[in-house]
Scaffold this motif. Structure first.
Motif, mmCIF file in Angstrom:
data_model
loop_
_atom_site.group_PDB
_atom_site.id
_atom_site.type_symbol
_atom_site.label_atom_id
_atom_site.label_comp_id
_atom_site.label_asym_id
_atom_site.label_seq_id
_atom_site.Cartn_x
_atom_site.Cartn_y
_atom_site.Cartn_z
ATOM 1 N N MET A 161 -3.477 10.290 -12.593
ATOM 2 C CA MET A 161 -3.756 10.238 -10.972
ATOM 3 C C MET A 161 -3.669 8.986 -10.654
ATOM 4 S SD MET A 161 -6.549 9.160 -7.634
ATOM 5 C CE MET A 161 -8.061 9.032 -8.544
ATOM 6 N N ILE A 162 -3.210 9.100 -9.277
ATOM 7 C CA ILE A 162 -2.212 7.483 -8.588
ATOM 8 C C ILE A 162 -2.618 7.454 -7.412
ATOM 9 C CG2 ILE A 162 -0.262 6.409 -7.875
ATOM 10 C CD1 ILE A 162 1.731 7.917 -10.171
ATOM 11 N N PHE A 163 -3.249 5.729 -7.333
ATOM 12 C CA PHE A 163 -3.812 6.030 -5.844
ATOM 13 C C PHE A 163 -3.183 4.960 -5.044
ATOM 14 C CE2 PHE A 163 -7.419 3.463 -3.401
ATOM 15 C CZ PHE A 163 -7.791 4.068 -3.100
ATOM 16 N N VAL A 164 -2.945 5.218 -4.131
ATOM 17 C CA VAL A 164 -2.165 4.283 -3.500
ATOM 18 C C VAL A 164 -3.091 4.327 -2.108
ATOM 19 C CG1 VAL A 164 -0.278 4.117 -1.829
ATOM 20 C CG2 VAL A 164 -0.316 5.768 -4.062
ATOM 21 N N THR A 165 -3.273 2.572 -2.072
ATOM 22 C CA THR A 165 -3.744 2.140 -0.685
ATOM 23 C C THR A 165 -3.038 1.200 0.005
ATOM 24 O OG1 THR A 165 -5.675 1.195 -0.476
ATOM 25 C CG2 THR A 165 -5.329 0.320 -2.496
ATOM 26 N N VAL A 166 -2.292 0.959 1.592
ATOM 27 C CA VAL A 166 -2.502 0.542 2.242
ATOM 28 C C VAL A 166 -3.563 -0.634 2.343
ATOM 29 C CG1 VAL A 166 -0.540 2.378 2.843
ATOM 30 C CG2 VAL A 166 -2.375 2.044 4.039
ATOM 31 N N GLY A 167 -4.478 -0.598 1.845
ATOM 32 C CA GLY A 167 -5.043 -1.076 3.467
ATOM 33 C C GLY A 167 -6.242 -1.202 4.907
ATOM 34 N N THR A 168 -5.844 -2.117 5.059
ATOM 35 C CA THR A 168 -7.162 -1.696 6.517
ATOM 36 C C THR A 168 -6.241 -2.187 7.499
ATOM 37 O OG1 THR A 168 -9.244 -3.772 5.908
ATOM 38 C CG2 THR A 168 -9.363 -1.422 5.747
ATOM 39 N N VAL B 161 -2.989 10.035 -5.023
ATOM 40 C CA VAL B 161 -4.566 10.110 -4.082
ATOM 41 C C VAL B 161 -4.036 8.657 -2.493
ATOM 42 C CG1 VAL B 161 -6.652 9.595 -3.030
ATOM 43 C CG2 VAL B 161 -6.485 10.905 -4.793
ATOM 44 N N VAL B 162 -3.926 8.699 -2.116
ATOM 45 C CA VAL B 162 -3.267 8.375 -0.183
ATOM 46 C C VAL B 162 -3.722 7.966 0.394
ATOM 47 C CG1 VAL B 162 -1.516 7.464 0.962
ATOM 48 C CG2 VAL B 162 -1.021 9.016 -1.100
ATOM 49 N N GLN B 163 -4.308 6.052 0.264
ATOM 50 C CA GLN B 163 -5.303 5.873 2.042
ATOM 51 C C GLN B 163 -4.175 5.287 2.290
ATOM 52 O OE1 GLN B 163 -6.033 1.927 2.189
ATOM 53 N NE2 GLN B 163 -6.271 2.741 4.338
ATOM 54 N N HIS B 164 -3.821 6.023 3.601
ATOM 55 C CA HIS B 164 -2.850 5.584 4.940
ATOM 56 C C HIS B 164 -3.601 4.748 5.915
ATOM 57 C CE1 HIS B 164 -4.185 9.078 7.047
ATOM 58 N NE2 HIS B 164 -4.270 9.473 6.244
ATOM 59 N N VAL C 204 -2.500 2.616 -9.834
ATOM 60 C CA VAL C 204 -3.239 1.997 -8.178
ATOM 61 C C VAL C 204 -1.568 1.280 -8.238
ATOM 62 C CG1 VAL C 204 -4.349 0.488 -7.625
ATOM 63 C CG2 VAL C 204 -5.220 1.523 -9.044
ATOM 64 N N VAL C 205 -1.361 1.418 -6.807
ATOM 65 C CA VAL C 205 -0.561 0.806 -5.781
ATOM 66 C C VAL C 205 -0.858 0.589 -4.823
ATOM 67 C CG1 VAL C 205 1.996 1.267 -4.945
ATOM 68 C CG2 VAL C 205 1.497 3.032 -7.028
ATOM 69 N N THR C 206 -0.857 -0.962 -4.069
ATOM 70 C CA THR C 206 -1.184 -1.290 -3.512
ATOM 71 C C THR C 206 -0.536 -2.156 -2.382
ATOM 72 O OG1 THR C 206 -3.063 -2.385 -2.819
ATOM 73 C CG2 THR C 206 -2.145 -2.477 -4.959
ATOM 74 N N HIS C 207 -0.910 -2.602 -1.065
ATOM 75 C CA HIS C 207 -0.543 -3.990 -0.389
ATOM 76 C C HIS C 207 -0.751 -4.612 -1.492
ATOM 77 C CE1 HIS C 207 -4.480 -4.758 1.276
ATOM 78 N NE2 HIS C 207 -4.159 -3.215 0.519
ATOM 79 N N ALA C 208 -0.042 -6.136 -0.811
ATOM 80 C CA ALA C 208 -0.836 -7.221 -1.758
ATOM 81 C C ALA C 208 -1.817 -7.859 -1.184
ATOM 82 C CB ALA C 208 1.020 -7.860 -2.240
ATOM 83 N N GLY C 209 -2.732 -6.662 -1.156
ATOM 84 C CA GLY C 209 -3.861 -8.164 -0.580
ATOM 85 C C GLY C 209 -4.616 -8.540 -2.073
ATOM 86 N N VAL C 210 -5.532 -9.069 -1.081
ATOM 87 C CA VAL C 210 -6.232 -10.079 -2.106
ATOM 88 C C VAL C 210 -7.230 -8.809 -3.108
ATOM 89 C CG1 VAL C 210 -7.376 -11.934 -2.852
ATOM 90 C CG2 VAL C 210 -5.927 -12.030 -1.025
ATOM 91 N N GLY C 211 -8.434 -8.413 -1.498
ATOM 92 C CA GLY C 211 -9.146 -7.659 -2.213
ATOM 93 C C GLY C 211 -8.399 -6.141 -2.848
ATOM 94 N N SER C 212 -7.876 -5.611 -2.387
ATOM 95 C CA SER C 212 -7.197 -4.511 -3.320
ATOM 96 C C SER C 212 -6.820 -4.824 -4.918
ATOM 97 C CB SER C 212 -6.017 -3.585 -2.609
ATOM 98 O OG SER C 212 -6.231 -2.945 -1.209
ATOM 99 N N PHE C 213 -6.139 -6.353 -5.042
ATOM 100 C CA PHE C 213 -6.296 -6.944 -5.875
ATOM 101 C C PHE C 213 -7.395 -6.990 -6.952
ATOM 102 C CE2 PHE C 213 -5.554 -10.024 -9.030
ATOM 103 C CZ PHE C 213 -4.804 -9.600 -10.005
ATOM 104 N N LEU C 214 -8.172 -7.598 -6.410
ATOM 105 C CA LEU C 214 -9.133 -7.549 -7.043
ATOM 106 C C LEU C 214 -10.259 -6.221 -7.848
ATOM 107 C CD1 LEU C 214 -11.367 -10.796 -5.244
ATOM 108 C CD2 LEU C 214 -9.738 -10.822 -7.235
#
Length: 175
Positions: A1-8, A30-33, A64-74
């Motif tokens: 599964m590929i999880f994509v998150t754009v943060g809050t 799976v995308v958090q949009h 994991v594909v993410t925006h470059a947020g510190v929390g998401s990275f951690l």
């Protein structure tokens, strides 16, 4: 599964979301949009997730594909991922400045992330993700637990931090 998150962050991240379609051909998506419309290719799409839900998806994900947020990275790094980070760009109105670009590039220089500034390279970056690393062990102490509780919206209590007397002393000495 590929999880994509754009943060809050309140600004939509449509540039990233418009580019995730081809990833559905690689694995379940799976995308958090956030505040943007959900990509139609996503098997699961939700606007926002709790911290615990995010951690659960990250732990299940192969990528994991993410925006470059510190929390998401951690969260991704702690689960052993080398995340693909697509920083929000100021010039496109995706954020107030370009700190995410600086953060993603710094992590990429250390081989801790794959930075993608041009979303045309997203599929190639996902295919280039190395195998997961050993999961980082939690360090003893109360800070990680306090951060987790705060992100889950739980009350933290009113205990003053250990450094509070020193800060109070500096303030009273300066007045």
């Amino acid at each position: 599964m590929i999880f994509v998150t754009v943060g809050t962050h309140q600004q939509p991240f449509t540039r990233l979301l418009a580019a995730v379609g081809p990833l559905a051909g690689v694995d379940e998506l799976v995308v958090q949009h956030g505040s943007a419309p959900a990509p139609p290719e996503a098997a699961v799409a939700v606007p926002y997730l709790s911290f615990a839900q995010t951690v659960a998806y990250v732990e299940r994900a192969s990528v994991v594909v993410t925006h470059a947020g510190v929390g998401s990275f951690l969260v991704a790094r702690r689960a052993g991922h080398v995340p693909v980070m697509v920083p929000r760009l100021r010039r496109l109105g995706e954020h107030v400045d370009d700190h995410q670009v600086q953060f993603a590039r710094a992590l990429e220089e250390q081989d801790d992330a794959i930075a993608v500034l041009d979303v045309a390279g997203l599929l190639g970056a996902v295919r280039a993700v190395p195998p997961r690393r050993p999961v980082a062990a939690a360090r003893p102490g109360t800070l990680p637990a306090a951060v987790r509780r705060a992100l889950d919206g739980e009350p933290l209590g009113s205990a003053a931090p250990r450094w509070a007397p020193y800060a109070a002393g500096r303030r009273s000495a300066a007045t």
